[in-house]
Enzyme design. Structure first.
Site, PDB file in Angstrom:
ATOM      1  CD  GLU A  21      62.788  64.131  14.180  1.00 23.99           C
ATOM      2  OE1 GLU A  21      63.965  64.440  14.469  1.00 23.99           O
ATOM      3  OE2 GLU A  21      62.492  63.430  13.186  1.00 23.99           O
ATOM      4  N   PRO A  25      50.897  67.659  12.420  1.00 22.28           N
ATOM      5  CG  PRO A  25      49.213  69.105  13.136  1.00 22.28           C
ATOM      6  CD  PRO A  25      50.691  68.884  13.208  1.00 22.28           C
ATOM      7  CB  THR A  52      59.586  66.158  10.768  1.00 20.50           C
ATOM      8  OG1 THR A  52      58.179  65.916  10.805  1.00 20.50           O
ATOM      9  CG2 THR A  52      60.278  65.280  11.787  1.00 20.50           C
ATOM     10  NE  ARG A 127      69.081  64.932  -0.644  1.00 24.65           N
ATOM     11  CZ  ARG A 127      69.296  63.781  -1.236  1.00 24.65           C
ATOM     12  NH1 ARG A 127      70.324  63.636  -2.050  1.00 24.65           N
ATOM     13  NH2 ARG A 127      68.504  62.739  -1.016  1.00 24.65           N
ATOM     14  N   GLY A 128      66.726  66.671   2.703  1.00 25.92           N
ATOM     15  CA  GLY A 128      65.408  66.079   2.503  1.00 25.92           C
ATOM     16  C   GLY A 128      65.490  64.890   1.567  1.00 25.92           C
ATOM     17  CE1 TYR A 182      71.018  59.796   6.933  1.00 24.97           C
ATOM     18  CE2 TYR A 182      72.589  61.585   6.655  1.00 24.97           C
ATOM     19  CZ  TYR A 182      71.298  61.104   6.590  1.00 24.97           C
ATOM     20  OH  TYR A 182      70.284  61.945   6.194  1.00 24.97           O
TER      21      TYR A 182
END
Length: 321
Positions: A21, A25, A52, A127-128, A182
């Site tokens: 990942e 920048p 990301t 979701r963030g 998770y």
């Protein structure tokens, strides 16, 4: 090629693939840093590269006099553009992240249309995190509160369904959709069982595979997989690995990611806390041992989180791939 096809190919060949990942920048920076991070990792034939998505945030600072100062956290824009540039330059499938936070359904639809035009047919739907000034996650008024709804929108676009209604004759997108899982339970979940139910809802909405949050005890990953299968989740589950590299990580990683640091690892790091190189090597060797056990268990892909620094990931990949 869609990521889910790459995963199934790895399973059929019984060969674990390498993936990693990247952070975009900071605003104003060019591709030089991205290329410098990717170039040495290409030797390990990555199955895909994730990029990301970072929303603009607000950070609170308390001054010495007790007053509070708020300021905007520097943004990392360009996830879609950087993903397209990486995929074109390196010929590796690139997976942009897409989040609910700060985006309306129309913003999401536009981003997906851009991805499709650019040949990006894979997306990780999240979701963030809540902003630092939010007590709880606050969705855009015209957006999604949960990743399940984001997955449902992407899957709908694959069927020709748009925010304003179905388009009968149109070019149908073909996104492969990944979601987060998770092993040690999402911090906002009431229980591990509820967390698995929410994950199952994302799969039922159209997700193709799961990438896990980082963990340091493989038994927690194996238990997570067992619980997922018992709940009827049959899609591939990709373990996420981040090598511990500083003493500060003993406190920071559990607080930030909800993971537990095994006592053996914490004790070894504490014993060498004044030797930065030794701490970094301890974390690297722990991740190597994790990786070897996961490969022996037949996982199709190992997903690494360099967090902007690839040296320890290079050492791990050189050892296990």
């Amino acid at each position: 090629m869609n990521i889910v096809d790459i995963i199934h190919s790895a399973l059929a060949q019984r060969k674990t693939r390498f993936a990693f990942e990247l952070l975009p920048p900071l605003k104003g920076d060019g591709m030089e840093g991205i290329s410098a991070a990717i170039d040495p990792l290409m030797a390990f034939d990555p199955a895909y590269i994730n990029v990301t998505f970072h929303r603009e945030g607000i950070k609170q600072t308390v001054r010495a006099d007790g007053s509070t100062e708020w300021h905007v956290v520097r943004r990392r824009p360009g996830t879609v553009g950087i993903s397209a540039a990486i995929q074109k330059k390196y010929g590796v499938e690139t997976v942009p992240h897409l989040i609910c936070g700060g985006l309306s359904k129309y913003d999401i639809e536009d981003a997906l249309i851009d991805m499709d035009f650019l040949g990006l047919h894979n997306v990780l739907a999240l979701r963030g995190d809540k902003s630092q000034n939010e007590r709880r996650f606050m969705p855009h008024p015209q957006g999604h509160a949960h990743a399940t709804d984001l997955v449902r929108q992407i899957a709908g676009m694959n069927r020709g369904e748009f925010v304003d209604g179905e388009v009968e004759e149109c070019h149908h997108s073909r996104f492969s959709i990944g979601v987060a899982g998770y092993p040690e339970t999402h911090e906002e979940a009431a229980s591990p069982e509820e967390d698995i139910r929410h994950l199952k809802a994302k799969i039922d909405a159209g997700a193709d595979y799961i990438v896990t949050q980082l963990f340091y005890d493989n038994s927690r990953f194996f238990d997570f997989v067992t619980r997922c299968r018992a709940a009827g989740i049959g899609v591939p589950i990709i373990p996420g690995i981040k090598p511990l590299s500083t003493v500060r990580h003993l406190e920071l990683l559990p607080r930030t990611f909800g993971c537990r640091i095994p006592e053996e690892l914490a004790r070894e790091v504490e014993a060498h806390r004044d030797d930065k190189a030794a701490v970094r090597q301890i974390g690297t060797e722990w991740a190597i041992a994790q990786s070897r056990e996961l490969i022996a268990a037949g996982v199709p892909v190992l997903h690494y989180y360099p967090m902007g620094k690839a040296e320890n990931i290079i050492e791990i990949a050189r050892t296990v791939f």
